[in-house]
Design a protein around this motif. Structure first.
Motif, mmCIF file in Angstrom:
data_model
loop_
_atom_site.group_PDB
_atom_site.id
_atom_site.type_symbol
_atom_site.label_atom_id
_atom_site.label_comp_id
_atom_site.label_asym_id
_atom_site.label_seq_id
_atom_site.Cartn_x
_atom_site.Cartn_y
_atom_site.Cartn_z
ATOM 1 N N THR A 152 38.497 51.902 40.365
ATOM 2 C CA THR A 152 38.080 51.265 39.113
ATOM 3 C C THR A 152 39.158 50.381 38.499
ATOM 4 O O THR A 152 38.883 49.699 37.510
ATOM 5 C CB THR A 152 37.670 52.331 38.080
ATOM 6 O OG1 THR A 152 38.782 53.208 37.835
ATOM 7 C CG2 THR A 152 36.494 53.149 38.568
ATOM 8 N N GLU B 82 24.463 56.487 36.724
ATOM 9 C CA GLU B 82 25.282 55.297 36.537
ATOM 10 C C GLU B 82 26.691 55.512 37.088
ATOM 11 O O GLU B 82 27.108 54.874 38.032
ATOM 12 C CB GLU B 82 25.350 54.935 35.043
ATOM 13 C CG GLU B 82 24.085 54.284 34.525
ATOM 14 C CD GLU B 82 24.072 52.776 34.748
ATOM 15 O OE1 GLU B 82 25.014 52.261 35.375
ATOM 16 O OE2 GLU B 82 23.110 52.131 34.295
ATOM 17 N N TYR C 7 35.907 46.628 29.801
ATOM 18 C CA TYR C 7 34.503 47.013 29.857
ATOM 19 C C TYR C 7 33.575 45.857 29.483
ATOM 20 O O TYR C 7 32.380 46.063 29.284
ATOM 21 C CB TYR C 7 34.252 48.190 28.906
ATOM 22 C CG TYR C 7 35.077 49.403 29.229
ATOM 23 C CD1 TYR C 7 34.657 50.323 30.184
ATOM 24 C CD2 TYR C 7 36.305 49.626 28.598
ATOM 25 C CE1 TYR C 7 35.431 51.433 30.502
ATOM 26 C CE2 TYR C 7 37.079 50.729 28.914
ATOM 27 C CZ TYR C 7 36.635 51.627 29.856
ATOM 28 O OH TYR C 7 37.404 52.716 30.168
ATOM 29 N N ASP D 133 32.360 43.304 31.222
ATOM 30 C CA ASP D 133 31.290 43.039 32.174
ATOM 31 C C ASP D 133 30.364 44.228 32.383
ATOM 32 O O ASP D 133 29.151 44.064 32.547
ATOM 33 C CB ASP D 133 31.865 42.601 33.524
ATOM 34 C CG ASP D 133 32.550 41.248 33.443
ATOM 35 O OD1 ASP D 133 32.198 40.457 32.558
ATOM 36 O OD2 ASP D 133 33.458 40.989 34.262
ATOM 37 N N THR D 134 30.919 45.435 32.361
ATOM 38 C CA THR D 134 30.117 46.618 32.691
ATOM 39 C C THR D 134 29.393 47.207 31.485
ATOM 40 O O THR D 134 28.398 47.922 31.653
ATOM 41 C CB THR D 134 31.001 47.716 33.313
ATOM 42 O OG1 THR D 134 32.070 48.019 32.401
ATOM 43 C CG2 THR D 134 31.568 47.269 34.639
#
Length: 344
Positions: free
Chosen positions: A83, A217, A297, A299-300
């Motif tokens: 990540t 998710e 965060y 984009d996600t």
């Protein structure tokens, strides 16, 4: 005046969002624990300047350790999660840290396991490296003492509820331990006599016995674990919330929209739990931890802001034990129970 940027970055903001609802906002939370841990290791002679400090990280701690090493003239070697994003990789490279990033993997449980295995391989080849053991050594509690002192001085309450992601246990556990300890209180103010601790976990984390569940998710990196963490003091926690990615996304978006606080996904989860605890006991001051900003965060999470559910539509399912866990949000009394057998 600060002597290094890490000292400024590690100093949190206390922001009153509502009556008796307070946000403890960090730019990068683990800087405060990494700085104090490295300083302690140097002061006690465990390591010397120029040594290499090694650890595993899903992101925040990698940056924190790199800054602490830069501050104290050490080398930094991080085994990073899949990540870790491009921005952080670039920062670590410029700071002179060595990053070994795991190959892309949809299963963060496997990612965590592989990182630990790689740590042991590196130590076998380089026994002179010092493993920081952020998941196991309560040396990482030390930096939160000064933060607890500030909370004690500025919240002005003896009825305080602390809410935050459990993760390695250092932030929520350390703050609560110092806040409850009367011997730590400054002479001008007594220690709060009533401090409750509410821990936030993702589904799939074994720390409090939810490893039989999963979130379609993602397991929220940084606040959960697929391996036992040695520095989580289970007996400090009064209540637990398990929060899914979708619910945490809604919390993060509402936190930005309603209060203009741009924070990460785990901050959204903590905010969601804190609002619920505040509604249950409006006479208490509820303080929640926002451990990082929302930049990684974007984009996600934040580009999906139209998917965020109104918080009025979200409420936890109250459960008696982990067999009743259900997405998207469950709440259970923990009552300061010692370590459960599955995580010992």
């Amino acid at each position: 005046m600060d002597q290094h940027v890490a000292e400024a970055i590690g100093r949190p903001d206390l922001i009153r969002l509502d009556d008796r609802l307070v946000c403890l906002r960090f730019e990068t939370m683990k800087v405060v624990s990494a700085l104090a841990a490295v300083r302690h290791l140097l002061d006690t002679g465990v390591v010397r300047r120029g040594a290499t400090l090694l650890d595993s990280s899903s992101g925040i701690y990698a940056y924190a350790l790199a800054l602490a090493c830069h501050r104290h003239g050490m080398h930094c070697h991080v085994v990073g999660s899949t990540t870790v994003d491009r921005t952080l990789r670039t920062q670590l490279a410029v700071l002179g840290a060595t990053l070994e990033q795991m190959e892309p993997c949809d299963d963060l449980k496997l990612d965590q396991k592989r990182r630990v295995e790689r740590i042991h391989e590196i130590l076998a080849a380089h026994p002179e490296y010092h493993w920081m053991r952020q998941y196991h050594d309560d040396i990482h509690y030390l930096g939160y003492r000064v933060v607890a002192d500030r909370i004690r001085e500025e919240t002005g309450t003896d009825r305080l509820t602390v809410v935050g992601g459990v993760g390695s246990g250092a932030s929520t556990g350390a703050l609560t331990r110092y806040l409850r300890d009367a011997s730590d209180a400054a002479p001008t103010r007594a220690a709060p006599t009533d401090v409750e601790l509410v821990g936030v976990q993702p589904y799939g984390s074994l720390t409090f016995g939810a490893q039989h569940t999963s979130d379609p998710e993602i397991i929220i990196a940084g606040i959960g674990s697929s391996i036992p963490f040695g520095n989580v003091a289970h007996e400090l926690y009064d209540t637990l919330h398990w929060i899914s990615f979708d619910a945490a996304l809604s919390g993060a978006v509402d936190l930005l929209r309603r209060h203009a606080v741009f924070a990460g996904l785990s901050s959204g989860a903590a905010y969601l739990a804190a609002r619920h605890e505040h509604d249950r006991a409006p006479e208490r001051t509820v303080l929640f931890i926002a451990p990082d900003t929302g930049h990684r965060y974007t984009d996600t999470v934040y580009t999906r802001h139209r998917e965020a559910a109104p918080l009025a539509d979200l409420a936890p399912r109250d459960i008696a034990d982990q067999t009743e866990l259900a997405l998207p949000w469950s709440r259970m009394p923990w009552n300061r129970t010692p370590t459960p057998p599955l995580t010992a």
